[in-house]
Write an enzyme that holds these catalytic residues in place. Structure first.
Site: not given
Length: 190
Positions: A69-71, A106
Site C-alpha cells: 500500500a502507498d498513501t 493505492g
C-alpha cells in the site's frame, strides 16, 4: 476461513487496520524505494508504489498473498508524501490548513503470478490553524512519518474539519476496497 497475508509495510496504522477486520498477517517490510514522480497522476503513483512494494516482498516469499500500500496527499496538484523533518512538516501543515485536499491510497495484492491493484481517493479539509498551533503539533512528533504531516487517527483528528469519503483510506488503507480485492483472490473477511 481466516484471511492470512504478508504486509509489505512497517506502518503501525496499517497493522491496526488489518487487525480491526480480523486479517491475520505477518509484517515483511519492503525494500522498494517509493517514487514521488510529480509527472505521474497521483492515482497511478500510489498503485505503482504499492505494487512495487508487494513485488519486492514477493521475491522473498513467492507463494504468499502479499499486500502493498502507498498513501500520498495532493493539494493544488502538488504531491505531499512524508515530511523530511519538522520544518517540512510545518510547511506542509501551513499550506494545508484551512484547505480541502485529497488523500490517495493505492493497494496491491500479489499472489504467485496474479496481482490486482486499486486506489481510493478521499477529500479532507483541515481546520485553520495558527503558526503556534502548527508548531506545537509538529513538536509532539506525530506528523513526522505521515503523508501530509498529520494523523487523522491520532491527535491530528482535532485538525480535521471535514472528510468526504473513506476514513480508513486517510489512515493508510481503505478497508472496503481491501475487502473487495481480497474477494477477487477468494479470501473473504465476512
Amino acid at each position: 476461513m481466516t484471511v492470512r497475508l504478508l504486509l509489505a509495510s512497517a506502518s503501525p496504522r496499517r497493522r491496526e487496520l488489518l487487525s480491526q477486520i480480523g486479517v491475520a498477517f505477518e509484517v515483511k517490510p519492503s525494500a522498494f524505494e517509493e517514487r514521488m514522480d510529480p509527472a505521474l497522476p497521483p492515482e497511478q503513483l500510489v498503485v505503482q508504489n504499492a505494487l512495487g512494494k508487494a513485488l519486492n516482498v514477493q521475491k522473498r516469499a513467492p507463494a504468499e498473498l502479499i499486500l502493498g500500500a502507498d498513501t500520498v496527499v495532493v493539494f493544488n496538484r502538488r504531491i505531499y508524501g512524508k515530511p523530511t523533518g519538522p520544518a517540512d512538516a510545518g510547511r506542509m501543515l501551513g499550506e494545508l490548513q484551512g484547505q480541502w485536499h485529497t488523500v490517495y491510497t493505492g493497494i496491491a495484492l500479489v499472489e504467485e503470478r496474479r496481482w490486482r491493484v486499486a486506489e481510493r481517493a478521499t477529500r479532507v479539509k483541515l481546520r485553520a490553524m495558527t503558526p503556534a498551533q502548527i508548531a506545537a503539533y509538529v513538536a509532539g512528533g506525530e506528523p513526522l512519518d505521515k503523508a501530509g504531516s498529520y494523523a487523522i487517527q491520532g491527535l491530528g483528528a482535532a485538525l480535521v474539519e471535514q472528510i468526504d469519503g473513506c476514513y480508513s483510506n486517510v489512515v493508510g488503507l481503505s478497508l472496503p476496497l481491501l475487502v473487495d480485492l481480497l474477494a477477487e483472490f477468494d479470501r473473504r473477511v465476512f
